[in-house]
Design a protein around this motif. Structure first.
Motif, short mmCIF file in Angstrom:
data_model
loop_
_atom_site.label_atom_id
_atom_site.label_comp_id
_atom_site.label_asym_id
_atom_site.label_seq_id
_atom_site.Cartn_x
_atom_site.Cartn_y
_atom_site.Cartn_z
N LEU A 106 -1.23 4.83 -4.56
CA LEU A 106 -0.61 4.80 -3.35
C LEU A 106 0.74 4.62 -3.41
O LEU A 106 1.62 5.32 -2.88
N ARG A 107 1.19 3.60 -4.32
CA ARG A 107 2.33 3.24 -4.59
C ARG A 107 3.06 4.41 -5.19
O ARG A 107 4.32 4.64 -4.93
N ARG A 108 2.53 4.98 -6.32
CA ARG A 108 3.06 6.10 -6.95
C ARG A 108 3.53 7.29 -5.83
O ARG A 108 4.29 7.99 -5.94
N LYS A 109 2.40 7.57 -5.01
CA LYS A 109 2.88 8.41 -4.19
C LYS A 109 3.89 8.44 -3.19
O LYS A 109 4.59 9.24 -2.70
N LEU A 110 4.02 7.07 -2.66
CA LEU A 110 5.10 6.78 -1.78
C LEU A 110 6.52 6.68 -2.50
O LEU A 110 7.41 6.81 -1.58
N GLY A 111 6.45 6.74 -3.75
CA GLY A 111 7.68 6.67 -4.56
C GLY A 111 8.71 5.60 -4.37
O GLY A 111 8.16 4.51 -4.09
N GLU A 112 9.65 5.78 -4.85
CA GLU A 112 10.66 4.72 -5.08
C GLU A 112 11.72 4.57 -4.04
O GLU A 112 12.12 5.36 -3.60
N PRO A 113 12.29 3.10 -3.79
CA PRO A 113 11.81 2.02 -4.19
C PRO A 113 10.29 1.69 -3.93
O PRO A 113 10.22 1.78 -2.58
N PRO A 114 9.70 0.71 -4.56
CA PRO A 114 8.43 0.28 -4.00
C PRO A 114 8.35 -0.43 -2.80
O PRO A 114 9.38 -1.07 -2.48
N VAL A 115 7.37 -0.09 -1.83
CA VAL A 115 7.32 -0.81 -0.59
C VAL A 115 6.31 -1.70 -0.42
O VAL A 115 6.11 -2.68 0.50
N ILE A 116 5.02 -1.40 -1.30
CA ILE A 116 3.77 -2.24 -1.14
C ILE A 116 4.23 -3.42 -2.48
O ILE A 116 4.23 -3.07 -3.42
N VAL A 117 4.18 -4.72 -1.73
CA VAL A 117 4.35 -5.79 -2.37
C VAL A 117 2.96 -6.65 -2.98
O VAL A 117 2.35 -6.68 -1.99
N THR A 118 2.89 -6.82 -4.03
CA THR A 118 1.93 -7.51 -4.63
C THR A 118 2.06 -9.05 -4.46
O THR A 118 3.15 -9.63 -5.07
N VAL A 119 1.22 -9.64 -3.62
CA VAL A 119 1.59 -11.21 -3.63
C VAL A 119 0.33 -11.96 -4.50
O VAL A 119 -0.72 -11.97 -4.09
N PRO A 120 0.77 -12.39 -5.71
CA PRO A 120 -0.24 -12.99 -6.81
C PRO A 120 -1.16 -14.02 -5.97
O PRO A 120 -0.61 -14.98 -5.28
N GLY A 121 -2.39 -13.68 -6.28
CA GLY A 121 -3.30 -14.71 -5.85
C GLY A 121 -3.66 -14.43 -4.56
O GLY A 121 -4.73 -14.87 -3.83
N SER A 122 -3.00 -13.44 -3.67
CA SER A 122 -3.26 -13.39 -2.27
C SER A 122 -3.48 -12.10 -1.58
O SER A 122 -4.52 -11.81 -1.00
N GLY A 123 -2.75 -11.01 -2.15
CA GLY A 123 -3.15 -9.68 -1.77
C GLY A 123 -1.79 -8.99 -1.81
O GLY A 123 -0.94 -8.73 -2.74
N TYR A 124 -1.77 -8.13 -0.90
CA TYR A 124 -0.71 -7.08 -0.80
C TYR A 124 0.01 -7.05 0.65
O TYR A 124 -0.55 -7.52 1.61
N ARG A 125 1.18 -6.64 0.82
CA ARG A 125 2.06 -6.75 1.93
C ARG A 125 3.17 -5.45 2.01
O ARG A 125 3.58 -4.93 0.77
N ILE A 126 3.61 -5.08 3.23
CA ILE A 126 4.61 -4.13 3.16
C ILE A 126 5.64 -4.71 3.94
O ILE A 126 5.56 -5.19 5.02
#
Length: 217
Positions: A197-217
């Motif tokens: 999904l990140r690759r398809k959405l392109g740059e700059p990345p909008v999906i952020v990985t929160v270590p140990g917790s999950g993901y957010r936009i």
């Protein structure tokens, strides 16, 4: 969106489930009322598509149980009867919507989506965040005006993240909302889908990985 289809006509139940999965929904299927009660006791569903005339436990009793539990789950009741009194009775039991058989699948999908929007904090039909515009009804995604083609699970994951409005969504929550109960909880399918999904959405990345917790936009 997580949906439970409860219908004793197995061909119909499976056809509805297949169609809803193509609309990027996570769908579980059972064929009697007893199994439905078991599922709602274990899983959190946004919408239950509930046939009224079920074996073992009647659909009316399943509906009553959902209401008694105070669940945010919305109920779309199905019946072969088109009689007005039956529709009124079903709504008085606690059903949120009513659809007589036979029905058009497009109408069923629209009603399921409308009910799904009512299980959470009200949001507009078209979701927008970080330059991304997602229309669940049309199954369309745009970033800065550019249309992006997504597979059903990619669309489902993006919709869950968009609906969280910036809050962190764990991998477990994504697995629960975007995949059905047959998915191995120890699989890396969430991580792989987010990467694609990140690759398809392109740059700059909008999906952020929160270590140990999950993901957010």
């Amino acid at each position: 969106m997580r949906v439970l289809v409860v219908e004793d006509e197995q061909l119909l139940a499976d056809a509805v489930a297949t169609g809803l999965r193509r609309e990027a929904m996570a769908v579980d299927v059972v064929y009697d009322g007893a199994a439905a009660l078991e599922r709602i006791g274990v899983n959190d569903y946004d919408v239950v598509v509930l046939d009224r005339d079920l074996p073992l436990v009647h659909g009316d009793d399943v509906c009553r149980r959902i209401v008694e539990l105070g669940m945010p789950t919305r109920v779309l009741m199905l019946t072969a009867s088109g009689d007005v009194s039956d529709r009124v009775e079903g709504l008085e039991l606690g059903a949120d919507d009513y659809l007589p058989k036979p029905f058009a699948f497009t109408e069923l999908t629209a009603r399921v989506r409308a009910l799904g929007r009512r299980t959470t904090v009200p949001l507009p039909p078209v979701l927008e965040r970080a330059g991304i515009k997602l229309d669940p009804n049309r199954r369309e995604v745009f970033r800065d005006g550019r249309e992006i083609q997504l597979a059903p699970k990619e669309f489902a994951v993006l919709e869950v993240l968009m609906r969280s409005e910036g809050a962190v969504v764990s991998a477990e929550q994504l697995l629960e909302k975007a995949w059905d109960e047959n998915t191995d909880p120890f699989t890396n399918v969430v991580r792989v889908t987010v990467m694609t999904l990140r690759r398809k959405l392109g740059e700059p990345p909008v999906i952020v990985t929160v270590p140990g917790s999950g993901y957010r936009i």
